[in-house]
Design a protein around this motif. Structure first.
Motif, PDB file in Angstrom:
ATOM      1  N   ALA A  27       0.987  -1.191   0.061  1.00 21.25           N
ATOM      2  CA  ALA A  27       0.009  -0.043   0.059  1.00 21.25           C
ATOM      3  C   ALA A  27       0.996   1.271  -0.011  1.00 21.25           C
ATOM      4  O   ALA A  27       0.435   2.302   0.291  1.00 21.25           O
ATOM      5  CB  ALA A  27      -0.779   0.296   1.262  1.00 21.25           C
ATOM      6  N   GLY A  28       2.236   1.154  -0.227  1.00 16.47           N
ATOM      7  CA  GLY A  28       3.136   2.242  -0.228  1.00 16.47           C
ATOM      8  C   GLY A  28       3.529   2.947   1.252  1.00 16.47           C
ATOM      9  O   GLY A  28       3.941   4.050   1.273  1.00 16.47           O
ATOM     10  N   GLU A  29       3.255   2.035   2.266  1.00 19.98           N
ATOM     11  CA  GLU A  29       3.535   2.555   3.578  1.00 19.98           C
ATOM     12  C   GLU A  29       4.982   1.990   3.987  1.00 19.98           C
ATOM     13  O   GLU A  29       5.393   1.478   3.148  1.00 19.98           O
ATOM     14  CB  GLU A  29       2.464   1.902   4.624  1.00 19.98           C
ATOM     15  N   VAL A  30       5.419   2.490   5.133  1.00 19.27           N
ATOM     16  CA  VAL A  30       6.682   2.083   5.626  1.00 19.27           C
ATOM     17  C   VAL A  30       6.692   1.452   6.886  1.00 19.27           C
ATOM     18  O   VAL A  30       5.667   1.799   7.730  1.00 19.27           O
ATOM     19  CB  VAL A  30       7.621   3.246   5.627  1.00 19.27           C
ATOM     20  N   VAL A  31       7.542   0.489   7.106  1.00 21.71           N
ATOM     21  CA  VAL A  31       7.382  -0.433   8.159  1.00 21.71           C
ATOM     22  C   VAL A  31       8.781  -0.538   8.653  1.00 21.71           C
ATOM     23  O   VAL A  31       9.816  -0.815   8.061  1.00 21.71           O
ATOM     24  CB  VAL A  31       6.810  -1.859   8.015  1.00 21.71           C
ATOM     25  N   ASP A  44       8.789   0.599  -0.336  1.00 18.69           N
ATOM     26  CA  ASP A  44       9.102   0.125  -1.803  1.00 18.69           C
ATOM     27  C   ASP A  44       9.909   0.915  -2.253  1.00 18.69           C
ATOM     28  O   ASP A  44       9.857   2.118  -2.758  1.00 18.69           O
ATOM     29  CB  ASP A  44       7.718   0.183  -2.562  1.00 18.69           C
ATOM     30  N   ALA A  45      11.261   0.422  -2.805  1.00 17.64           N
ATOM     31  CA  ALA A  45      12.221   1.145  -3.470  1.00 17.64           C
ATOM     32  C   ALA A  45      12.042   1.720  -4.668  1.00 17.64           C
ATOM     33  O   ALA A  45      12.368   2.652  -5.278  1.00 17.64           O
ATOM     34  CB  ALA A  45      13.521   0.333  -3.293  1.00 17.64           C
ATOM     35  N   LEU A  46      10.898   1.085  -5.325  1.00 13.95           N
ATOM     36  CA  LEU A  46      10.490   1.526  -6.695  1.00 13.95           C
ATOM     37  C   LEU A  46       9.648   2.371  -6.602  1.00 13.95           C
ATOM     38  O   LEU A  46       8.824   3.116  -7.828  1.00 13.95           O
ATOM     39  CB  LEU A  46      10.066   0.142  -7.542  1.00 13.95           C
ATOM     40  N   SER A  47       8.774   3.074  -5.571  1.00 16.72           N
ATOM     41  CA  SER A  47       7.920   3.876  -5.471  1.00 16.72           C
ATOM     42  C   SER A  47       8.526   5.078  -4.958  1.00 16.72           C
ATOM     43  O   SER A  47       8.814   5.096  -3.761  1.00 16.72           O
ATOM     44  CB  SER A  47       6.573   3.288  -4.722  1.00 16.72           C
ATOM     45  N   ALA A  48       8.569   6.192  -5.576  1.00 12.31           N
ATOM     46  CA  ALA A  48       9.021   7.508  -5.262  1.00 12.31           C
ATOM     47  C   ALA A  48       8.186   8.125  -3.968  1.00 12.31           C
ATOM     48  O   ALA A  48       8.562   8.554  -3.158  1.00 12.31           O
ATOM     49  CB  ALA A  48       8.776   8.514  -6.422  1.00 12.31           C
ATOM     50  N   GLY A  49       6.733   7.747  -4.180  1.00 15.66           N
ATOM     51  CA  GLY A  49       5.958   8.178  -2.863  1.00 15.66           C
ATOM     52  C   GLY A  49       6.619   7.326  -1.588  1.00 15.66           C
ATOM     53  O   GLY A  49       6.762   7.846  -0.774  1.00 15.66           O
ATOM     54  N   ALA A  50       6.646   6.174  -1.528  1.00 17.58           N
ATOM     55  CA  ALA A  50       7.229   5.390  -0.487  1.00 17.58           C
ATOM     56  C   ALA A  50       8.462   5.840   0.128  1.00 17.58           C
ATOM     57  O   ALA A  50       8.853   6.012   1.074  1.00 17.58           O
ATOM     58  CB  ALA A  50       7.107   3.815  -0.741  1.00 17.58           C
ATOM     59  N   VAL A  51       9.208   5.944  -0.939  1.00 19.35           N
ATOM     60  CA  VAL A  51      10.807   6.668  -0.672  1.00 19.35           C
ATOM     61  C   VAL A  51      10.515   7.906   0.001  1.00 19.35           C
ATOM     62  O   VAL A  51      11.252   8.030   0.944  1.00 19.35           O
ATOM     63  CB  VAL A  51      11.555   6.766  -1.962  1.00 19.35           C
TER      64      VAL A  51
END
Ligand code: TXA
Ligand code: MG
Length: 332
Positions: A27-31, A44-51
């Motif tokens: 879901a693009g969150e961080v844990v 997710d390293a491939l998602s700029a939003g998650a980064v």
């Protein structure tokens, strides 16, 4: 935000914790997840939003690039550009130390968002050997960007409780995998012109790397990683390094604590002390380093005196962390 600390002792707990982590990451969150070095704050390293969320959660400056953790060795070819002449060295390194506490810096492909690498043309990659981390990243089947799960400039977390102290209220989930095995962050090497340059000292020592190929070191203390700032890991309590712990005198009325390497007798000098290893074992010392620093930092001391240890092997990595913790400046 309510932060849940998920246990992973029983098979059921572990299954649930891994499933919840994967769900949040999708879901693009961080844990926060355990690794064999320190706990990481994964996204997710491939998602700029998650980064971007990783940087915000840690209050990390955008100039400091993240390490990308791969599900398997095949992913290396997708995230990094490997020149033919570098291949033998890379193969030797990865077959010897992956999965494990070794991070390799290589030219990046376009798959990795430039926010993750702070605009650099290189990417730092590793494969974690921690069973929970590897289960999560393999289930996701996408690389995870994960810096240490502390607020910027502070001591890296080696337990779920440490992560909670740093990030409680900012993230939904911390997976508790117990205390981390190595206790200090991975060794970082850059590969260029068939040689390895050590950018951060860590569990894989210079001596071990020399068994694989030529090793260079950028003049000590001036390592070229953007995140290798002279002041880092800073406890709230001032910290000094003492070559001779017996010679330390404490000003009247002041409370001093000691982080010890040797078994020097010092009796009443210090109100608190921790010995990194009672058997003078550097691996044990590294595993205890950040935990003891946190404990001493909580003991309302006027000063922490850290005893110098041999600047060789793992001792070099420990002394590197102590020097950064000691760097003068106002504490926050
Ligand atoms: O053990 C570890 O490496 C832990 C666990 C969670 O994997 N991670 C970790 O990440 O220590 P972090 O972000 O706290 O430290 C990453 C270091 C920083 O000093 C950063 O500047 C450097 O790696 N780095 C990252 N990408 C780089 C690059 N492309 N070139 C040079 N240095 C890089
Ligand atoms: Mg860090």
């Amino acid at each position: 935000m309510q932060t849940k600390i998920a246990p992973s002792i029983t098979p059921n707990e572990r299954k649930e914790a891994v499933a919840r982590a994967v769900e949040l990451l999708q879901a693009g969150e961080v844990v926060a997840l355990p690794t064999e070095t320190v706990y990481g704050l994964a996204g997710d390293a491939l998602s700029a939003g998650a980064v971007a969320k990783i940087f915000e959660t840690k209050e990390r400056p955008r100039f400091d690039p993240l390490i990308v953790h791969l599900p398997n060795r095949e992913w290396l070819e997708r995230v990094a550009i490997i020149e033919d002449k570098m291949r033998p060295l890379i193969d030797r390194l990865t077959s010897s130390y992956w999965p494990g506490p070794l991070t390799i810096v290589l030219p990046k492909t376009d798959l990795i968002p430039s926010l993750a690498t702070a605009g650099l043309t290189t990417v730092a990659v590793r494969m974690s050997a921690h069973p929970i981390f590897s289960e999560v990243v393999q289930s996701l089947d996408r690389p995870l960007a994960a810096p240490s799960a502390n607020r910027f400039g502070r001591i890296s977390p080696t337990s779920a409780a440490d992560v909670a102290e740093e990030l409680s209220g900012r993230i939904a989930l911390i997976v508790d995998g117990g205390p981390t095995a190595y206790g200090i962050e991975s060794t970082v090497v850059a590969l260029r012109e068939d040689a390895m340059t050590i950018l951060r000292f860590g569990p894989i020592t210079q001596e071990e790397l020399a068994g694989i190929g030529e090793v260079r070191i950028d003049s000590l203390g001036k390592l070229e990683s953007p995140g290798q700032l002279p002041s880092h890991y800073r406890p709230q309590t001032p910290l000094v390094i003492a070559e001779d712990i017996i010679a330390v005198s404490v000003p009247r009325g002041k409370r001093y604590g000691a982080l010890l390497w040797s078994d020097s007798p010092f009796s009443e000098t210090f109100v608190e002390s921790r010995r990194l290893s009672t058997t003078s074992d550097l691996r044990e010392a590294a595993a205890n380093l950040f935990r003891y620093l946190r404990e001493l930092d909580r003991a309302h001391l006027d000063c922490i005196v850290a005893e110098a240890m041999p600047d060789e092997g793992l001792g070099l990595a420990i002394m590197d962390r102590l020097r950064r913790a000691a760097h003068a400046g106002p504490s926050r």
